[in-house]
Design an enzyme around this catalytic site. Structure first.
Site, PDB file in Angstrom:
ATOM      1  N   GLU A   1       0.815  -1.218   0.000  1.00 12.68           N
ATOM      2  CA  GLU A   1       0.000   0.000   0.000  1.00 12.68           C
ATOM      3  C   GLU A   1       0.848   1.267   0.000  1.00 12.68           C
ATOM      4  O   GLU A   1       0.383   2.336   0.383  1.00 12.68           O
ATOM      5  CB  GLU A   1      -0.932  -0.016   1.219  1.00 12.68           C
ATOM      6  CG  GLU A   1      -1.873  -1.203   1.243  1.00 12.68           C
ATOM      7  CD  GLU A   1      -2.714  -1.258   2.498  1.00 12.68           C
ATOM      8  OE1 GLU A   1      -3.574  -0.372   2.671  1.00 12.68           O
ATOM      9  OE2 GLU A   1      -2.510  -2.171   3.315  1.00 12.68           O
TER      10      GLU A   1
ATOM     11  N   SER B   1      -6.858  -3.422   3.233  1.00 11.22           N
ATOM     12  CA  SER B   1      -7.306  -2.834   1.975  1.00 11.22           C
ATOM     13  C   SER B   1      -7.621  -3.855   0.894  1.00 11.22           C
ATOM     14  O   SER B   1      -7.357  -3.640  -0.289  1.00 11.22           O
ATOM     15  CB  SER B   1      -6.264  -1.834   1.444  1.00 11.22           C
ATOM     16  OG  SER B   1      -6.249  -0.682   2.238  1.00 11.22           O
TER      17      SER B   1
ATOM     18  N   TYR C   1      -9.094   2.665  -4.541  1.00 13.27           N
ATOM     19  CA  TYR C   1      -8.184   3.781  -4.744  1.00 13.27           C
ATOM     20  C   TYR C   1      -8.097   4.273  -6.191  1.00 13.27           C
ATOM     21  O   TYR C   1      -7.200   5.034  -6.530  1.00 13.27           O
ATOM     22  CB  TYR C   1      -6.786   3.404  -4.238  1.00 13.27           C
ATOM     23  CG  TYR C   1      -6.785   3.119  -2.756  1.00 13.27           C
ATOM     24  CD1 TYR C   1      -7.063   4.128  -1.843  1.00 13.27           C
ATOM     25  CD2 TYR C   1      -6.541   1.841  -2.260  1.00 13.27           C
ATOM     26  CE1 TYR C   1      -7.082   3.883  -0.478  1.00 13.27           C
ATOM     27  CE2 TYR C   1      -6.557   1.580  -0.901  1.00 13.27           C
ATOM     28  CZ  TYR C   1      -6.825   2.609  -0.014  1.00 13.27           C
ATOM     29  OH  TYR C   1      -6.839   2.364   1.333  1.00 13.27           O
TER      30      TYR C   1
ATOM     31  N   ARG D   1     -11.731   2.403  10.929  1.00 17.34           N
ATOM     32  CA  ARG D   1     -12.812   2.178   9.974  1.00 17.34           C
ATOM     33  C   ARG D   1     -13.169   0.701   9.989  1.00 17.34           C
ATOM     34  O   ARG D   1     -12.301  -0.155   9.828  1.00 17.34           O
ATOM     35  CB  ARG D   1     -12.387   2.592   8.560  1.00 17.34           C
ATOM     36  CG  ARG D   1     -13.563   2.697   7.589  1.00 17.34           C
ATOM     37  CD  ARG D   1     -13.111   2.757   6.134  1.00 17.34           C
ATOM     38  NE  ARG D   1     -12.616   1.477   5.673  1.00 17.34           N
ATOM     39  CZ  ARG D   1     -11.370   1.262   5.252  1.00 17.34           C
ATOM     40  NH1 ARG D   1     -10.495   2.236   5.221  1.00 17.34           N
ATOM     41  NH2 ARG D   1     -11.001   0.053   4.853  1.00 17.34           N
TER      42      ARG D   1
ATOM     43  N   ASP E   1     -15.370  -2.323   8.274  1.00 17.71           N
ATOM     44  CA  ASP E   1     -15.992  -2.704   7.011  1.00 17.71           C
ATOM     45  C   ASP E   1     -17.009  -3.811   7.244  1.00 17.71           C
ATOM     46  O   ASP E   1     -16.748  -4.765   7.996  1.00 17.71           O
ATOM     47  CB  ASP E   1     -14.929  -3.163   6.009  1.00 17.71           C
ATOM     48  CG  ASP E   1     -13.960  -2.058   5.645  1.00 17.71           C
ATOM     49  OD1 ASP E   1     -14.351  -0.877   5.734  1.00 17.71           O
ATOM     50  OD2 ASP E   1     -12.815  -2.361   5.276  1.00 17.71           O
TER      51      ASP E   1
ATOM     52  N   GLU F   1     -13.682  -6.531   9.043  1.00 19.94           N
ATOM     53  CA  GLU F   1     -12.377  -6.190   9.590  1.00 19.94           C
ATOM     54  C   GLU F   1     -12.386  -4.752  10.083  1.00 19.94           C
ATOM     55  O   GLU F   1     -13.252  -3.953   9.725  1.00 19.94           O
ATOM     56  CB  GLU F   1     -11.273  -6.382   8.549  1.00 19.94           C
ATOM     57  CG  GLU F   1     -11.390  -5.514   7.319  1.00 19.94           C
ATOM     58  CD  GLU F   1     -10.258  -5.768   6.327  1.00 19.94           C
ATOM     59  OE1 GLU F   1      -9.091  -5.586   6.719  1.00 19.94           O
ATOM     60  OE2 GLU F   1     -10.540  -6.145   5.188  1.00 19.94           O
TER      61      GLU F   1
ATOM     62  N   ASN G   1      -9.856  -1.395  10.359  1.00 23.75           N
ATOM     63  CA  ASN G   1      -8.640  -0.769   9.848  1.00 23.75           C
ATOM     64  C   ASN G   1      -8.224   0.324  10.821  1.00 23.75           C
ATOM     65  O   ASN G   1      -8.962   1.285  11.026  1.00 23.75           O
ATOM     66  CB  ASN G   1      -8.928  -0.187   8.457  1.00 23.75           C
ATOM     67  CG  ASN G   1      -7.701   0.302   7.743  1.00 23.75           C
ATOM     68  OD1 ASN G   1      -6.761   0.786   8.375  1.00 23.75           O
ATOM     69  ND2 ASN G   1      -7.704   0.208   6.429  1.00 23.75           N
TER      70      ASN G   1
ATOM     71  N   GLY H   1      -7.206   5.218   5.233  1.00 22.88           N
ATOM     72  CA  GLY H   1      -6.620   6.137   4.271  1.00 22.88           C
ATOM     73  C   GLY H   1      -7.039   7.581   4.481  1.00 22.88           C
ATOM     74  O   GLY H   1      -8.126   7.884   4.991  1.00 22.88           O
TER      75      GLY H   1
END
Length: 313
Positions: free
Chosen positions: A17, A144, A214, A253, A255, A271, A273, A277
């Protein structure tokens, strides 16, 4: 807040990433300068990062790294030893949250619904499926949607999966196999100790993978998501429970997948994070804007929390 303190924005590194991290870091540094911060240094992390940080001696590090080693507790431990404060979560939280199996062990007993999974040797996939199709294969400690494959009856991976077929089994010795949750892709950001809102993600290729996250124009963001109030509230509650149970700091964050034919019983957290980002397409800044928080204000709030609740001794 004292805008004259020295802020190092740590970005880049060598994970998969890297390019996203560079975008996040440059966005953060630019926002700080626009808001009058006079001493901002951008550092593209390499193997000499300890020496570089020691020479710079910042008052705080804004951790804009994604993936290893900036999201797994390694960099956090280094900064703790150096006595330097940093944004986002600390060592223990980062090490647990990057590992999907460890995350389940902590969150499921706390009442967070997550898909049941099983660890499998990649070599075993060439003999037969570990669980009934459709199922998802993913690395246990990547973020990600890196290295994720959805195995269905109609997929072109073969049955069993072909040894020469491209997939995460080529890159990882072990993978996590989980039942595929049909339905809708949603996400919730938590800032400080507040769940912001729910965003629905509609990728044009039906899978919210790394490219979909992205690449501009590949995924439609619906913010706030058009879901029933009880479903939205359930997601906000689950995301905040996860944030607290893991001990997250700054922003996180969560998901989700939601099978809308099953109501709340079809809602699963996939998951968490801990280094979400901060790019123009990123979800935390988008949800912050929805709550009236500008990008620059978001950056400053993350720094302010780290200065008050700093993890360095």
């Amino acid at each position: 807040m004292n805008r004259d303190i020295h802020v190092v924005v740590l970005m880049g590194g060598w994970s998969s990433e890297r390019e996203v991290s560079l975008m996040s870091g440059k966005g953060v540094a630019g926002a700080l300068r626009e808001r009058g911060w006079s001493n901002v240094t951008e550092v593209d992390m390499d193997r000499n990062v300890g020496r570089v940080i020691e020479e710079l001696r910042p008052d705080i590090v804004f951790n804009a790294l994604h993936g290893h080693p900036g999201e797994d507790g390694t960099v956090q431990g280094m900064l703790d030893l150096m006595g330097i404060r940093y944004t986002h979560s600390g060592v223990t939280t980062s090490a647990i949250a990057i590992d999907k199996e460890l995350t389940k062990l902590l969150l499921v007993p706390a009442g967070v619904r997550m898909p049941k999974g099983t660890m499998v040797r990649s070599e075993s996939l060439f003999s037969g499926d570990p669980i009934a199709r459709p199922y998802v294969l993913k690395p246990v400690n990547e973020g990600s949607s890196v290295g994720v494959a959805i195995v269905t009856d109609g997929s072109n991976y073969g049955n069993p999966i072909g040894r020469d077929t491209k997939g995460p089994w080529n890159d990882f010795d072990e993978l996590l196999a989980e039942p595929f949750i049909r339905g809708r892709e949603l996400t919730v950001a938590v800032l400080g100790d507040e769940a912001l809102c729910v965003t629905e993600l509609k990728p044009h290729n039906d899978f919210y993978d790394f490219e979909a996250k992205y690449t501009d124009g590949v995924t439609q963001h619906i913010c706030p998501a058009q879901v029933p109030d009880d479903i939205a509230q359930a997601m906000l509650d689950m995301a905040l429970t996860a944030h607290r149970a893991l001990g997250c700091k700054g922003a996180s964050r969560s998901d989700f997948r939601w099978d809308d034919e099953q109501g709340e019983a079809g809602l699963y957290l996939l998951e968490v994070n801990t280094q979400p980002g901060m790019t123009p397409l990123s979800l935390v800044p988008e949800q912050a804007r929805q709550r009236g928080i500008s990008y620059g204000e978001l950056v400053e709030r993350l720094i302010a929390e780290a200065l008050v609740d700093g993890k360095a001794p």
